[in-house]
Design an enzyme around this catalytic site. Structure first.
Site, PDB file in Angstrom:
ATOM      1  N   SER A  20      15.407  20.922 -17.560  1.00 37.87           N
ATOM      2  CA  SER A  20      14.218  21.675 -17.929  1.00 37.87           C
ATOM      3  C   SER A  20      14.672  22.953 -18.624  1.00 37.87           C
ATOM      4  O   SER A  20      15.702  23.526 -18.276  1.00 37.87           O
ATOM      5  CB  SER A  20      13.430  22.017 -16.664  1.00 37.87           C
ATOM      6  OG  SER A  20      12.659  23.176 -16.886  1.00 37.87           O
ATOM      7  N   LYS A  28      16.192  21.181 -12.288  1.00 38.06           N
ATOM      8  CA  LYS A  28      15.571  19.881 -12.596  1.00 38.06           C
ATOM      9  C   LYS A  28      16.534  18.857 -13.191  1.00 38.06           C
ATOM     10  O   LYS A  28      17.421  19.201 -13.966  1.00 38.06           O
ATOM     11  CB  LYS A  28      14.403  20.086 -13.590  1.00 38.06           C
ATOM     12  CG  LYS A  28      13.271  20.934 -13.071  1.00 38.06           C
ATOM     13  CD  LYS A  28      12.533  20.312 -11.909  1.00 38.06           C
ATOM     14  CE  LYS A  28      11.483  19.320 -12.298  1.00 38.06           C
ATOM     15  NZ  LYS A  28      10.442  19.836 -13.159  1.00 38.06           N
ATOM     16  N   HIS A  50       0.834  -1.217   0.000  1.00 32.17           N
ATOM     17  CA  HIS A  50       0.000   0.000   0.000  1.00 32.17           C
ATOM     18  C   HIS A  50       0.866   1.263   0.000  1.00 32.17           C
ATOM     19  O   HIS A  50       0.469   2.286   0.565  1.00 32.17           O
ATOM     20  CB  HIS A  50      -0.951   0.049   1.203  1.00 32.17           C
ATOM     21  CG  HIS A  50      -1.723  -1.213   1.409  1.00 32.17           C
ATOM     22  ND1 HIS A  50      -2.910  -1.477   0.778  1.00 32.17           N
ATOM     23  CD2 HIS A  50      -1.437  -2.315   2.147  1.00 32.17           C
ATOM     24  CE1 HIS A  50      -3.353  -2.674   1.139  1.00 32.17           C
ATOM     25  NE2 HIS A  50      -2.464  -3.205   1.959  1.00 32.17           N
ATOM     26  N   GLU A 105      10.167   7.693 -17.696  1.00 27.83           N
ATOM     27  CA  GLU A 105       8.757   8.068 -17.928  1.00 27.83           C
ATOM     28  C   GLU A 105       8.250   7.512 -19.249  1.00 27.83           C
ATOM     29  O   GLU A 105       7.095   7.079 -19.358  1.00 27.83           O
ATOM     30  CB  GLU A 105       8.617   9.595 -17.895  1.00 27.83           C
ATOM     31  CG  GLU A 105       8.759  10.139 -16.477  1.00 27.83           C
ATOM     32  CD  GLU A 105       8.905  11.661 -16.421  1.00 27.83           C
ATOM     33  OE1 GLU A 105       8.626  12.219 -15.374  1.00 27.83           O
ATOM     34  OE2 GLU A 105       9.312  12.282 -17.427  1.00 27.83           O
TER      35      GLU A 105
END
Ligand code: ARG
Length: 464
Positions: A280, A286, A159, A293
């Site tokens: 970025s 970043k 969980h 991804e």
């Protein structure tokens, strides 16, 4: 080309409408079958000649001509045109340009229906072999990282909450096991890909005295397909491949998602080098895990391809229908996507720098040895597990109030809840001891994980 050259020209007075040609053509994508088409045609020619269906001279002329066409295909100089519809027609007409009328004998006892099914199976068999090699490469990368982290504690989650201590190695090996099963599924799928439809002809077989066993063997197929109608109409081999690919891509996406989380500044379990991070354009701080991804996202396409082909095949009556020309693009795209994902994932696994301090930190904050406390009470004092679970829960609550781990409470404090506790409890509350105690087969103890790795290497990485 003139109408007379169209392969079915004899039956037709007029040529096709331009839009008919456009919707009908598959050359844009089935040109990938060049090698398989010519390899299968050579096997067919040898068999025709051996069976006395064509003369040995005719056979030799056809084979020499096919080799020349193959050279052109490999050099990328074979000219493509939508008018010639597909790779099969392109090869045959180019052959005729080279060796003249005898080229027309190649198509004896054969149809494009068994031809395309044969090419497709040959192509997919090679693609599966390449993917299997890539999966082994990825699995080896995981094993090599795992081998140096069997004693690196990490929070095992359920969980998304800290559950029990495991090692980074144990976590990575869970993925290695999934990938091994994915490879096994593909190997099993390969068996059903590897049957020869060649000689099914249009759908009913042929009156010529062909030898389907000979062509099957020559092409490395395990056997000729036993029913000529099934031979030209079956596409479950492609559907099965897409199913296996979908499952594998889903497994890759689970690891990719973990990598996205792990590499975030908040979690910080791993760091990717500049080679696998992107910046970025506006926020200088970043380090984005774009490759992870994208591996996370790609199952969207692959599952889509599976759904697409299932929908094409659904309710299609026997035998061949042009609908089935739609079978190739989803498979090609899936193979390309999967190979890209595997290469990216292998690169990321080899690139990631684990941060054991952050892993330990997160683990310590989650009372990961509460189960060990309950187990100790059961083992050493004979309390029933439910009761022990309750006492351990109360001790966790006490630690939470104090803002410390249960191992930092004093014996007296814990005894207020469980009077039967002794000093010995502190040995099971330590994270390394907790991990080391999980020696059940497949468990998280460092030595058990090492055995798992050895078995994995032996059974999957070395011998197959
Ligand atoms: N281009 C076709 C395909 O990919 C080849 C088979 C054509 N057969 C036929 N009967 N029109 O399916």
């Amino acid at each position: 080309m003139t109408e007379g050259q169209k392969q079915w020209g004899g039956r037709f007075a007029d040529g096709p409408a331009a839009i008919m040609e456009e919707i009908n053509a598959s050359i844009d994508f089935d040109q990938r079958f060049g090698l398989e088409d010519i390899t299968a045609s050579k096997a067919h020619t040898e068999m025709l000649s051996a069976q006395g269906i064509i003369t040995p001279e005719e056979g030799s002329a056809i084979i020499a001509g096919l080799d020349e066409v193959l050279d052109e295909w490999q050099a990328g100089t074979l000219a493509y045109s939508a008018t010639l519809e597909d790779i099969h027609t392109h090869v045959e007409l180019r052959l005729r340009e080279k060796i003249g009328k005898v080229a027309g004998k190649l198509h004896t006892a054969r149809s494009r229906n068994d031809q395309v099914a044969t090419d497709f199976r040959l192509w997919l068999r090679s693609a599966i072999d390449a993917i299997l090699g890539d999966i082994r490469g990825l699995s080896l990368a995981l094993v090599e990282v795992a081998e140096s982290h069997t004693e690196t504690p990490m929070a095992g989650l359920t969980h998304m909450q800290v559950a029990q201590p495991v090692s980074f190695a144990h976590h990575l090996m869970a993925y290695a096991q999934m990938f091994r099963r994915d490879a096994e599924r593909l190997m099993d799928c390969r068996k059903r890909v590897n049957e020869s439809p060649l000689g099914s002809a249009a759908l009913a077989g042929t009156a010529f005295p062909i030898d389907r066993f000979k062509t099957a063997e020559r092409l490395g197929f395990a056997r000729p397909m036993a029913n000529s109608m099934d031979g030209v109409a079956a596409r479950d081999f492609a559907l099965e491949f897409l199913s296996c690919a979908s499952i594998h891509s889903v497994h890759l996406s689970r690891l990719a998602e973990e990598m996205v989380l792990w590499s975030s500044a908040q979690i910080n379990y791993i760091r990717f080098s500049d080679a696998f991070s992107t910046g970025s354009s506006i926020m200088p701080q970043k380090r984005n895990p774009d490759a992870a991804e994208l591996v996370r996202a790609k199952p969207g396409r692959i599952i889509g391809h599976l759904m697409g082909l299932l929908s094409v095949m659904k309710a299609l009556p026997l035998t061949y229908a042009k609908d089935m020309q739609e079978d190739k693009e989803p498979v090609f795209a899936t193979v390309d996507t999967l190979e890209l994902c595997l290469a990216a994932m292998t690169g990321m696994v080899r690139d990631m720098q684990p941060n054991p301090e952050a892993m330990l930190d997160h683990l310590q904050g989650g009372f990961p040895t509460a189960t060990d406390l309950a187990d100790w009470l059961v083992r050493e004092t004979g309390v029933a597990f439910r009761e022990a679970h309750h006492m351990s829960g109360e001790i966790v609550r006490m630690a939470e109030h104090k803002g410390c781990d249960i191992s930092e409470l004093s014996l007296e404090e814990m005894q207020q809840v469980a009077p039967m506790l002794t000093e010995e409890i502190f040995t099971v509350l330590s994270i390394p001891n907790s991990m080391a105690s999980r020696i059940s087969y497949g468990g998280a103890a460092p030595e058990t994980v090492m055995q798992q790795i050895e078995q994995y290497r032996k059974e999957f990485l070395i011998c197959s």
